[in-house]
Motif scaffolding. Structure first.
Motif, PDB file in Angstrom:
ATOM      1  N   GLU A  11       7.505  -3.280  13.550  1.00  0.00           N
ATOM      2  CA  GLU A  11       7.003  -4.037  12.387  1.00  0.00           C
ATOM      3  C   GLU A  11       6.043  -3.189  11.566  1.00  0.00           C
ATOM      4  O   GLU A  11       6.113  -3.168  10.336  1.00  0.00           O
ATOM      5  CB  GLU A  11       6.309  -5.331  12.834  1.00  0.00           C
ATOM      6  CG  GLU A  11       7.230  -6.401  13.317  1.00  0.00           C
ATOM      7  CD  GLU A  11       8.053  -7.038  12.206  1.00  0.00           C
ATOM      8  OE1 GLU A  11       7.669  -6.976  11.029  1.00  0.00           O
ATOM      9  OE2 GLU A  11       9.094  -7.612  12.542  1.00  0.00           O
ATOM     10  N   LEU A  12       5.138  -2.495  12.235  1.00  0.00           N
ATOM     11  CA  LEU A  12       4.178  -1.662  11.510  1.00  0.00           C
ATOM     12  C   LEU A  12       4.876  -0.503  10.801  1.00  0.00           C
ATOM     13  O   LEU A  12       4.513  -0.150   9.674  1.00  0.00           O
ATOM     14  CB  LEU A  12       3.105  -1.134  12.467  1.00  0.00           C
ATOM     15  CG  LEU A  12       2.147  -2.190  13.032  1.00  0.00           C
ATOM     16  CD1 LEU A  12       1.198  -1.556  14.038  1.00  0.00           C
ATOM     17  CD2 LEU A  12       1.376  -2.880  11.921  1.00  0.00           C
ATOM     18  N   ALA A  51       6.708  -1.891   7.667  1.00  0.00           N
ATOM     19  CA  ALA A  51       5.882  -2.516   6.629  1.00  0.00           C
ATOM     20  C   ALA A  51       5.940  -1.806   5.272  1.00  0.00           C
ATOM     21  O   ALA A  51       6.060  -2.479   4.246  1.00  0.00           O
ATOM     22  CB  ALA A  51       4.439  -2.635   7.108  1.00  0.00           C
ATOM     23  N   PRO A  52       5.880  -0.485   5.198  1.00  0.00           N
ATOM     24  CA  PRO A  52       5.900   0.158   3.870  1.00  0.00           C
ATOM     25  C   PRO A  52       7.231   0.035   3.136  1.00  0.00           C
ATOM     26  O   PRO A  52       7.290   0.231   1.930  1.00  0.00           O
ATOM     27  CB  PRO A  52       5.602   1.629   4.174  1.00  0.00           C
ATOM     28  CG  PRO A  52       5.036   1.661   5.535  1.00  0.00           C
ATOM     29  CD  PRO A  52       5.581   0.473   6.256  1.00  0.00           C
ATOM     30  N   ARG A 101       4.864  -6.698   2.589  1.00  0.00           N
ATOM     31  CA  ARG A 101       4.182  -5.788   3.523  1.00  0.00           C
ATOM     32  C   ARG A 101       3.167  -6.502   4.403  1.00  0.00           C
ATOM     33  O   ARG A 101       3.019  -6.193   5.575  1.00  0.00           O
ATOM     34  CB  ARG A 101       3.496  -4.678   2.740  1.00  0.00           C
ATOM     35  CG  ARG A 101       4.442  -3.720   2.106  1.00  0.00           C
ATOM     36  CD  ARG A 101       3.688  -2.703   1.241  1.00  0.00           C
ATOM     37  NE  ARG A 101       4.615  -1.769   0.625  1.00  0.00           N
ATOM     38  CZ  ARG A 101       5.266  -1.997  -0.495  1.00  0.00           C
ATOM     39  NH1 ARG A 101       5.097  -3.138  -1.129  1.00  0.00           N
ATOM     40  NH2 ARG A 101       6.087  -1.102  -0.988  1.00  0.00           N
ATOM     41  N   GLU A 102       2.447  -7.444   3.801  1.00  0.00           N
ATOM     42  CA  GLU A 102       1.392  -8.141   4.544  1.00  0.00           C
ATOM     43  C   GLU A 102       1.962  -8.897   5.743  1.00  0.00           C
ATOM     44  O   GLU A 102       1.344  -8.941   6.808  1.00  0.00           O
ATOM     45  CB  GLU A 102       0.644  -9.122   3.629  1.00  0.00           C
ATOM     46  CG  GLU A 102      -0.054  -8.472   2.459  1.00  0.00           C
ATOM     47  CD  GLU A 102       0.857  -8.198   1.256  1.00  0.00           C
ATOM     48  OE1 GLU A 102       2.024  -8.655   1.260  1.00  0.00           O
ATOM     49  OE2 GLU A 102       0.418  -7.501   0.335  1.00  0.00           O
ATOM     50  N   LEU A 128       2.778  -6.367   8.471  1.00  0.00           N
ATOM     51  CA  LEU A 128       1.539  -5.889   9.094  1.00  0.00           C
ATOM     52  C   LEU A 128       0.960  -6.948  10.031  1.00  0.00           C
ATOM     53  O   LEU A 128       0.536  -6.634  11.142  1.00  0.00           O
ATOM     54  CB  LEU A 128       0.515  -5.509   8.024  1.00  0.00           C
ATOM     55  CG  LEU A 128       0.790  -4.227   7.255  1.00  0.00           C
ATOM     56  CD1 LEU A 128      -0.196  -4.062   6.108  1.00  0.00           C
ATOM     57  CD2 LEU A 128       0.718  -3.025   8.182  1.00  0.00           C
ATOM     58  N   ALA A 129       0.939  -8.195   9.565  1.00  0.00           N
ATOM     59  CA  ALA A 129       0.418  -9.283  10.399  1.00  0.00           C
ATOM     60  C   ALA A 129       1.249  -9.438  11.674  1.00  0.00           C
ATOM     61  O   ALA A 129       0.690  -9.567  12.775  1.00  0.00           O
ATOM     62  CB  ALA A 129       0.398 -10.587   9.611  1.00  0.00           C
ATOM     63  N   GLY A 150       3.143  -7.175  13.115  1.00  0.00           N
ATOM     64  CA  GLY A 150       2.929  -6.000  13.959  1.00  0.00           C
ATOM     65  C   GLY A 150       1.648  -6.109  14.761  1.00  0.00           C
ATOM     66  O   GLY A 150       1.621  -5.861  15.974  1.00  0.00           O
ATOM     67  N   ILE A 151       0.580  -6.515  14.093  1.00  0.00           N
ATOM     68  CA  ILE A 151      -0.706  -6.668  14.776  1.00  0.00           C
ATOM     69  C   ILE A 151      -0.646  -7.799  15.800  1.00  0.00           C
ATOM     70  O   ILE A 151      -1.155  -7.663  16.911  1.00  0.00           O
ATOM     71  CB  ILE A 151      -1.830  -6.895  13.742  1.00  0.00           C
ATOM     72  CG1 ILE A 151      -2.039  -5.596  12.937  1.00  0.00           C
ATOM     73  CG2 ILE A 151      -3.123  -7.340  14.407  1.00  0.00           C
ATOM     74  CD1 ILE A 151      -2.887  -5.760  11.702  1.00  0.00           C
TER      75      ILE A 151
END
Length: 128
Positions: A29-30, A33-34, A39-40, A43-44, A46-47
């Motif tokens: 996921e991270l 993201a780009p 993207r948000e 990122l969320a 992935g975290i």
């Protein structure tokens, strides 16, 4: 080896597998993201996957529950997201397969945790 010990060993192995799957999905996921429009969200996710991997490793049932929920979202999202070519198809099918495996393992971890608690209760009752 007692049955309680065997259940505990299998549960530990499943937790390790679930932790590895959650870490892999989080890193994917991270890395993704780009390249996507939202993207948000990536990122969320992935975290969250990485945080749930650590929570699963600690031994609670909250981590597997949330990894399962994130995996369900990934599975249902597969059928809704647009794809931009062969590489995108391969990447999304890979994530679909990993998410499906993570969901199955999360359910197995939860079942194992339930069985372990049930076994402890029956042992405590027998000792009483």
């Amino acid at each position: 080896m007692s049955s309680t010990s065997a259940v505990g060993s299998a549960l530990t192995d499943r937790r390790r597998l679930l932790t590895a799957l959650a870490m892999a999905l989080g890193l994917i996921e991270l890395a993704d993201a780009p390249t996507i429009s939202f993207r948000e969200g990536a990122l969320a996710f992935g975290i969250l996957y990485l945080a749930r991997a650590l929570w699963t490793r600690r031994g609670s049932v909250g981590g597997p529950i949330l990894v399962g929920a994130l995996s369900v979202f990934e599975i249902q999202g597969f059928f809704q997201w647009a794809r931009g070519g062969t590489v995108d198809w391969v990447a999304q099918i890979s994530v679909l397969m990993l998410s499906t495996l993570a969901l199955i393992v999360a359910l197995a971890v939860l079942k194992g945790a339930y069985d372990a608690r049930t076994a402890q209760r029956s042992i405590a009752r027998a000792d009483a």
